[in-house]
Design a protein around this motif. Structure first.
Motif, mmCIF file in Angstrom:
data_model
loop_
_atom_site.group_PDB
_atom_site.id
_atom_site.type_symbol
_atom_site.label_atom_id
_atom_site.label_comp_id
_atom_site.label_asym_id
_atom_site.label_seq_id
_atom_site.Cartn_x
_atom_site.Cartn_y
_atom_site.Cartn_z
ATOM 1 N N ASN B 2 0.839 -1.195 0.000
ATOM 2 C CA ASN B 2 0.000 0.000 0.000
ATOM 3 C C ASN B 2 0.875 1.246 0.000
ATOM 4 O O ASN B 2 1.723 1.406 0.868
ATOM 5 C CB ASN B 2 -0.873 0.000 1.250
ATOM 6 C CG ASN B 2 -1.507 -1.357 1.475
ATOM 7 O OD1 ASN B 2 -2.333 -1.794 0.679
ATOM 8 N ND2 ASN B 2 -1.080 -2.043 2.533
ATOM 9 N N ALA B 17 -2.027 4.136 9.533
ATOM 10 C CA ALA B 17 -0.860 3.751 8.742
ATOM 11 C C ALA B 17 0.247 3.150 9.610
ATOM 12 O O ALA B 17 1.088 2.395 9.133
ATOM 13 C CB ALA B 17 -0.317 4.963 7.987
ATOM 14 N N ARG B 306 3.419 -0.977 4.221
ATOM 15 C CA ARG B 306 3.145 0.321 3.614
ATOM 16 C C ARG B 306 4.398 1.003 3.081
ATOM 17 O O ARG B 306 5.443 0.970 3.725
ATOM 18 C CB ARG B 306 2.490 1.237 4.652
ATOM 19 C CG ARG B 306 1.050 0.901 4.892
ATOM 20 C CD ARG B 306 0.656 1.104 6.332
ATOM 21 N NE ARG B 306 -0.597 0.393 6.579
ATOM 22 C CZ ARG B 306 -0.835 -0.397 7.596
ATOM 23 N NH1 ARG B 306 0.100 -0.586 8.513
ATOM 24 N NH2 ARG B 306 -1.980 -1.011 7.726
#
Lengths: 431, 431
Positions: B2, B17, B306
């Motif tokens: 992501n 996050a 991420r």
């Protein structure tokens, strides 16, 4: 007090003689604490206010001590007490500073440098009890190492008094050690507030300090939940004295009693190879306890305490190491020659002129120490308790060439292909 | 993977996050672990045998590795692997020895000497996982500091293989670091055995090492019970890489993947101020992951990982400190000039030629590190983790005269009469 002869006890009797009075937290305490923590987490300051009203009989709008309260506290503390705190803090600082870890760095291979850097823990919360006695000394013992570590955010919680103010000596001690923010909160609710944060109280990374069974259980629960680290598990305070025939029975009795007065669940043990010494101490304890303001508490603690006759001082050390006392007093001739026998203890007091009270207040050492046998694997609070030690490594291309093949072999052996690949790519070889 | 742009996220998005994939232990795991611990406590070796049969498919009469098994292990390990372990251990020893705390002593007042003595923890238990991959490197990382500390009793548990033997490389690593006693036990049952002791397994004061969710939950439970201390709370492994535009995307991708292959719940984060770098790393990850033996595991971990674009490298450090990663890789030009920005991390890797794999195996630093944000208040394993630091104080009559009055004032202020009395008696004054 119970007098026992060690070698006449069987294994079960010996184990019983070293059993602490309180070993398990009642399920009832655990549930009550869990309930208080849940309330603080869900209701924040409103929950804190309700709980504080219930336990402390006051419900302040603001928990934080105001500047005018600090000013009033300065006025309320005598010049003599203030000076004693200043002097004690200076020695505590001297001792703790001398023991601080230093960053270091070395080459472990050509082109490979490894080291350690030291950083203060960002946000720390100190707890200072004020139940049967407010303890400005605990504020000093926690505030000094936090300050030496350089923690950027230090808060302190201490229970409010009936009139809604905090103990003035605790406030002065806090400010003398650089603690700027103090909250009038006690018990499990204070621990919950510092662990999870509320509107007024900032969340902390690590919590420090002694407390009653609710406080220590709350610390365990928030640590278990991963909300905040804690300094150490804690139980009632305890002392073990090893005395030879040459000790002063009045001094020994006074030391036993200064532990016993802490609380009804405190434990005091005397080990001696002299029958006469044990008898003399028992008489002295009886004489002195009757004079104490806190006689009732001390007598309760004495009920669970033991005077144990050992066959030798060496045997006394074996027993002490098994018990792992928070405080260990060596009322021995040439006590320093026995120091290498000490394997597990929180803090050691050598000789006839070093009562535990010196370490409690102002010799320089810390009085926040492992109890309940935790001294087998925990140490007392120090500057390191307020620091993170972070490993750092740096390899050049030359360093990678020197140790990369070693890493590659180990990664392959462990079947970790991506580890091998990360090294092989840099070496320019096949993983 | 992501890709996110930090400054385009609101506060909730930023918090999300940085959320670890696994934050809470399922109640089901907690109960299962509690059940296993209870069984080991009540049934001892018989319980261990039943549980080992259930989970590992073998039920040895003796859990302890015999001398002939050690001999067989030596024969089963290649000369290359043995040499890599010898070399790695030498560097690990060099690094850890250099960081050892030293005893110290100083005068805090005339006639008052305060110091610290250092003692090894008496009985320590090491856990070396061997689930999807046996980890001889973990045996080295725990065995070396235990040996440097001088712990008199060190045992190691590692799960048995299907044929009832232990991984030979783990056995060789154990012996190379001086660990004499190894038990073929894994999971929560191994932790329970080391914490409480059984007929065959001695009880330990402190337990060390990583493990799966059952192992880490069991460590928490035995620590909470006061049965044994533990090195630190633990969760899945994780890495955060900060890369600038000059980094090598293939190297960065390889480092992310060497974390991702540890387990499906591992987390990898990349922070960069360069959009091109993030795009290039994403492509490289895709390319490299397809080549991995553990591709399935790595892909699962990547799902929760991420790539975050930041506006500056300074912002990346602010985010990193908030996340407090176990491993922090600085794929930066002049990485050492950024080191003072690091506030919380387990271990830091500087520059393009220092992949995490070096620290995992053989740079010299320890790979048993705080995860799940615990680096905010915990440090990795070091020799100090295997030691007790014990305070010692000694006052002469002169020393008592120098600081006794200070202690007396503080004892009176705290209302602790017996403390005051213990000092007053020695000073020959009224309490």
């Amino acid at each position: 007090m119970n007098t026992l002869i060690w070698n006449e006890l069987d294994a079960a009797g010996q184990a019983a003689a070293l059993t602490r009075p309180v070993q398990a937290v009642a399920a009832q305490t655990r549930d009550a604490v869990a309930g208080l923590i849940a309330q603080v987490r869900s209701e924040g300051d409103a929950g804190l206010r309700a709980i504080t009203q219930r336990f402390d009989g006051v419900a302040p709008d603001s928990f934080e001590v105001s500047e005018s309260e600090f000013v009033a506290a300065e006025a309320a503390v005598s010049a003599e007490l203030r000076q004693a705190m200043v002097d004690a803090i200076a020695r505590i600082r001297l001792y703790h500073e001398a023991g601080m870890a230093q960053p270091y760095s070395l080459q472990t291979a050509p082109g490979v440098t490894c080291g350690k850097i030291i950083r203060p823990i960002g946000r720390v919360g100190l707890y200072v009890p004020a139940g049967s006695a407010p303890l400005p000394s605990t504020a000093m013992m926690l505030g000094v190492p936090a300050q030496l570590a350089g923690c950027p955010q230090v808060i302190l919680c201490t229970p409010p008094r009936k009139d809604g103010t905090a103990d003035p000596a605790v406030l002065v001690a806090a400010r003398l050690t650089g603690v700027q923010r103090v909250f009038k909160l006690g018990g499990a609710q204070a621990i919950a507030a510092m662990a999870y944060g509320t509107e007024q109280v900032p969340a902390c990374d690590k919590l420090f300090g002694p407390g009653n069974s609710f406080v220590t259980e709350a610390k365990q629960q928030v640590a278990q939940d991963g909300a905040a680290a804690i300094d150490m598990p804690a139980g009632p305070s305890e002392v073990l004295v090893i005395a030879d025939a040459g000790a002063n029975p009045a001094f020994v009795a006074a030391d036993l009693l200064s532990q016993a007065e802490h609380g009804p669940d405190s434990q005091v043990l005397l080990l001696s190879d002299s029958e006469q010494m044990i008898a003399a101490v028992a008489i002295e304890v009886e004489k002195q306890v009757a004079q104490l303001g806190r006689e009732g508490i001390a007598r309760q603690a004495l009920d669970a305490s033991r005077l144990i006759r050992v066959e030798s001082i060496a045997q006394a050390f074996a027993i002490s190491n098994r018990y792992a006392p928070e405080h260990l007093i060596l009322a021995l001739r040439q006590p320093d020659t026995w120091l290498d026998q000490v394997q597990a203890a929180g803090s050691v007091f050598l000789g006839d002129y070093t009562p535990e009270a010196l370490g409690d207040y102002c010799s320089g050492t810390n009085h926040v120490l492992p109890t309940a046998g935790a001294a087998r694997a925990y140490s007392g609070v120090s500057v390191a308790s307020f620091q993170n030690l972070i490993s750092v490594q740096s390899a050049s291309a030359e360093g990678m060439a020197a140790i990369g093949p070693c890493a590659l072999t180990l990664a392959r052996a462990e079947g970790l292909g991506a580890h091998a690949n990360a090294v092989a790519l840099r070496l320019g070889v096949q993983p």
